[in-house]
Design an enzyme around this catalytic site. Sequence first.
Site, PDB file in Angstrom:
ATOM      1  N   THR A 117       4.851   1.904   9.449  1.00 41.27           N
ATOM      2  CA  THR A 117       4.017   0.874   8.829  1.00 41.27           C
ATOM      3  C   THR A 117       2.590   1.307   8.512  1.00 41.27           C
ATOM      4  O   THR A 117       1.949   0.700   7.667  1.00 41.27           O
ATOM      5  CB  THR A 117       3.934  -0.365   9.736  1.00 41.27           C
ATOM      6  OG1 THR A 117       3.498   0.038  11.027  1.00 41.27           O
ATOM      7  CG2 THR A 117       5.276  -1.042   9.836  1.00 41.27           C
ATOM      8  N   ASP A 118       2.098   2.357   9.192  1.00 40.83           N
ATOM      9  CA  ASP A 118       0.675   2.682   9.034  1.00 40.83           C
ATOM     10  C   ASP A 118       0.282   2.924   7.580  1.00 40.83           C
ATOM     11  O   ASP A 118      -0.761   2.460   7.129  1.00 40.83           O
ATOM     12  CB  ASP A 118       0.306   3.917   9.865  1.00 40.83           C
ATOM     13  CG  ASP A 118       0.121   3.561  11.322  1.00 40.83           C
ATOM     14  OD1 ASP A 118       0.410   2.399  11.686  1.00 40.83           O
ATOM     15  OD2 ASP A 118      -0.309   4.439  12.102  1.00 40.83           O
ATOM     16  N   LYS A 146      -2.158  -3.239   5.260  1.00 33.49           N
ATOM     17  CA  LYS A 146      -1.955  -3.500   6.692  1.00 33.49           C
ATOM     18  C   LYS A 146      -3.283  -3.980   7.255  1.00 33.49           C
ATOM     19  O   LYS A 146      -4.294  -3.285   7.160  1.00 33.49           O
ATOM     20  CB  LYS A 146      -1.512  -2.208   7.397  1.00 33.49           C
ATOM     21  CG  LYS A 146      -1.118  -2.430   8.849  1.00 33.49           C
ATOM     22  CD  LYS A 146      -0.554  -1.160   9.494  1.00 33.49           C
ATOM     23  CE  LYS A 146      -0.021  -1.469  10.886  1.00 33.49           C
ATOM     24  NZ  LYS A 146       0.548  -0.294  11.553  1.00 33.49           N
ATOM     25  N   THR A 154       9.486   3.225  12.926  1.00 29.78           N
ATOM     26  CA  THR A 154      10.096   2.512  14.040  1.00 29.78           C
ATOM     27  C   THR A 154      11.215   1.573  13.632  1.00 29.78           C
ATOM     28  O   THR A 154      11.757   0.875  14.454  1.00 29.78           O
ATOM     29  CB  THR A 154       9.031   1.719  14.813  1.00 29.78           C
ATOM     30  OG1 THR A 154       8.227   1.031  13.876  1.00 29.78           O
ATOM     31  CG2 THR A 154       8.191   2.618  15.655  1.00 29.78           C
TER      32      THR A 154
END
Lengths: 666, 461
Positions: free
Chosen positions: B183-184, B262, B107
Amino acid sequence: MKRNFSPRDNYQKTKSAVGYVPLHKATQADYDRVGFKAGLEVHQQLKTEKKLFCNCPARIYNKYDDYDAEIIRHMRPTLSELGEYDGTALMEFKTRKTIIYRIKNETACTYDIDDTPPFPINKQALDIALEIALLSKLNIVGEVHITRKQYLDGSIPTGFQRTAILGVEGEIRLRNKRVRLIQLSIEEDSCREVSDVGHVRTYQTDRLGIPLIETVTYPDFANPDEVREGAEYIRFLNRSTGKVRTGIGAGREDVNVSCRGGTRVEIKGVSHNKWIPEITHNEVFRQWALLKIRRILNKKVKNPDNWKIQHKFLNPEDIEFISEPSILAKENKYKIVAVNLPGFRGILSHFTQPGKTFANELSDRLKVIACIEKPNLLHSEQIEQIFPDAHLHKIKDMMNSNPNDAQLIIWGPADDIPTALETIEERCKMAFERVPNESRKSLEDGTTIFERVLPGPDRMYPDTDSEPIPLKEDHINQLKKNLPVEIHERYEQLRKWKIPEDTYNYILRNNLVPVIEKLIEELGVDPKFAGTLFGHDLKYIEGRHAHSSDFSYEKIYELIKFLKQGKINFALAKIMIPFVVRNSKKDFASILTAIDFKQIPKEDIINEIPVLKKKFKEINKSRNKDAGIHWIMGELRKSALGNISLAELKKIVENTYKTGIPRTKT
Amino acid sequence: MKKNVLQGYKGRALAVLQKFKTRVWSQVEIDTTRGLFKGTILPRSENDDDRHIVLKISSGYNIGISVDTVTSIKEFGYKEAKYKIKEREFPYADDKPNVKLLGTGGTIASRLDYRTGAVIPAFSPGELYGAVPELADICNITTEKLFAVFSENMGPDEYKILAVAIGKEIEKGTDGIIIGHGTDTLHHTAAALTYMIQNPPVPIVLVGSQRSSDRPSSDAALNLMHAAYAAGHSDIAEVLVCMFGPTSDEYGFLHRGTRVRKMHSSYRSTFRTVGDIPVAKVTRDSLVHMKDSYNQRRKDRKVKILPYFEEKVSIVFYYPNMKPDIINSLVDNGYKGIVIAGTGLGHVNKPLYTAIEKAVANNVAIYMTVQTLWGYVHMHVYETGRDLLAKGIIPAENMLPEVAYIKLGWALGQTDDPEKVKEIMLTPIQDDITEREPYNGYLIYQGGVPEVEEFIKKFRK
């Protein structure tokens, strides 16, 4: 031009040249002359337990300085779905604001602050909104699509409002015309602004996310009073469901106004309908005045496309006669700039709104776009002459000004000066072309100030975090079955009941027709009595006593029912209501004790009349032939209330005088 | 290829559009039993039902029309939308460091996808500059799009391509590398690159965004500026993850690629260094070191790329009452390495013992980590731990489970010899195993405590 130019005279002269008349003197002919056109966007909070896209409680308001944490954000413009940047978005970006959100744990969660995607839409809110959409005769959509409407002012932490259309193309019926509706949408309410100073704007997040609907009309209103009537109608319609919030800020209007040849200008956040006439009236004349300015400028300036401002930086000493900017300049290292506006003599003091001139248009924009706090400018046509002639001449000389020019002095932080100059030039250039497309904020004096450039459809973007919600036929039909009576029918009903017209506003505003209907049908109360009991008596009492928190209009119904069961005359309610309003937990019997009510047989009261008549004869000094009747009524009033209707008693007293016999009817 | 004029529509909706001879981007008037609707027909998401037509009405809103209610559709115009970020050539300045931005998707740069209705990655230097012009104040950027995948689709193949590409950029003389990434699994890639790129002379900064860049409040632009500053100006020549420090738009952290994780599904400040403190704090024009020791930026280009990975490696997250078949099935399927995230100090139940013995007998490397994330594996404390050690499970100290998984894949990609694998696994690389755990390495403050609340109020989340 003459040397002795007086800004004050110019203001007056231009005001009459524009043809401004005050609101109370204006007629339809005045509005037709300027081509008055207005539409409404009515916002209404829905009465739900939770917010629209998260499970925070709706409508718990915190004090502005009561917060648990602060979060900082900045907003950047993004592309719309159709690949365009929105005009407002770019302007807001220019302002480079730091946005601070104040969060109270009990009223805001990670969704509110855009750290969590939305939860499914609040079904309770959706159903209330659909009910209102149906009442508004809108064509209900087949599927609800959540859309993101960009707001870069920071009023919503995501930078956009989640909103969705439920219906399009409806109508409402006013006294003399039908007004078409464009659409009704359901949306999340925005933050409440705490402050906005320089480059920092602070919001609190308690109101954020409360379910809200927006009803948008076509620009079908032809004068300010009609706009108000429309606003009232939509408010009453919303309230007739009994499922919307009331109280300060629960209903807010944006009014769109234009004059012939003008532009749609949106006046935001009008929280009282009674302000609407004054605001719309002034706005239509402001636009009319701007068109007049356009004609003057285009006559005076040969080549508007090449029009440019000139500017020169000044030293604080140059303007020591005006203490404020020179002190600011010394203390804060502000820059002071003289600006020459070629051909603008007579424009800066040109009337725009009562007490305001074109110079205000510039000052307002400097505050909003360049973030320079007011006062932020002085000019060569101040109505109050703060600018000594000698200094003015000095500046004119310095700028090599033409006698036809006007001059500004602006000041502010060095970083903001380029934007400030750009803003001035941009606004002045617009004066040659058109009424700018903008949204304005209403002030209590009925005038408005610039708020931002008006956004267009380019700021819409589908919400990629939500799925479309189908609206099934049987669900819509189910909702249709339980709709309240329409407002125009309510008016009809009130007239048929012969309830005085001055009560209608109060009755409809508080959605009282259902309870009045119950009083009439179930308890046999006289309609006119029921109507005035609310519209006159209760309204009067509410003006003097604060409601206890659990007061509801249903209490009045219970009171009348209590009186009926006790065979007490309903008129006593008028004395009891203040107690009910103040303390609705108190039982009715103890109110009777508190007001010292004694149940006396009707006959006992009537039998007093001959005695009193005799007594009056002895003490009478008045020549008025009805004096005796008034005196006796006064004497009997207290014991009569609740035991016999005062009208009936009066007739009996009158009869006693006429025939000598105390009786009601022959 | 023929253009699909009925993009996304299927079944009954498709039939209705065809019946009335209309198409996507047509401006139409649709008459229905619910009244008249006017607007532009938009493409429909593939996963949505076949009972509605999507219309953009003149106020910019989208609505859906139920096809069952449609009585007629009249076309009166056609207007196709093109979603495109304005491209502007990225300016070059001699006095600014040269940074290479490698795109993998995610993203950090994205646009709307009409096929799924969701956002898809979009990326080019021109677009990037059009969207975040401030980048030009920080460094010179050139970009290369290696792949466009969501982070959950990143895997060993992508790690290898990325490592090789970075090696080439370093040889070419770049001053720093930025990797745009979803980001995952950002921390998996960060660990993989730490192992595959040994001794880098310049910063290699992985960056993503938690809120897609198609929204005004996105963290993408600021993260990118932070990453650009870190890559171009910092003296930390390591693989780093650069993401928001607090959720506020204030500063970012540079986390070591082997100690970062994360920790929240959607928060902006989701990445946290676990068991230690971040390397540095970064803004768009400054950097403050938080750790004293780090690898310094160098002029030389002596970097060693080790792009190896054995795919037959798995993580097993232990739960009470786990049956041996879970481990057996991995062994039966030819897995060569297993990382167990055990309870507490590194435990599993007795029924698994036989399965573990079988695995070790089959030459499968089994390493123990802790599902508590913080703390060391200590297998000598309890009997269970000692039993497991005896069965051949190797404790992986305080390596994070995901990091141990990546490291085991990388080790097994280089050798099958259990002893060599063990040597690689237990030799600390960039603090994947630390000798000591500082007290401020574990900080999960609990809300509601007055002192904590006061801190939050004063210093912003």
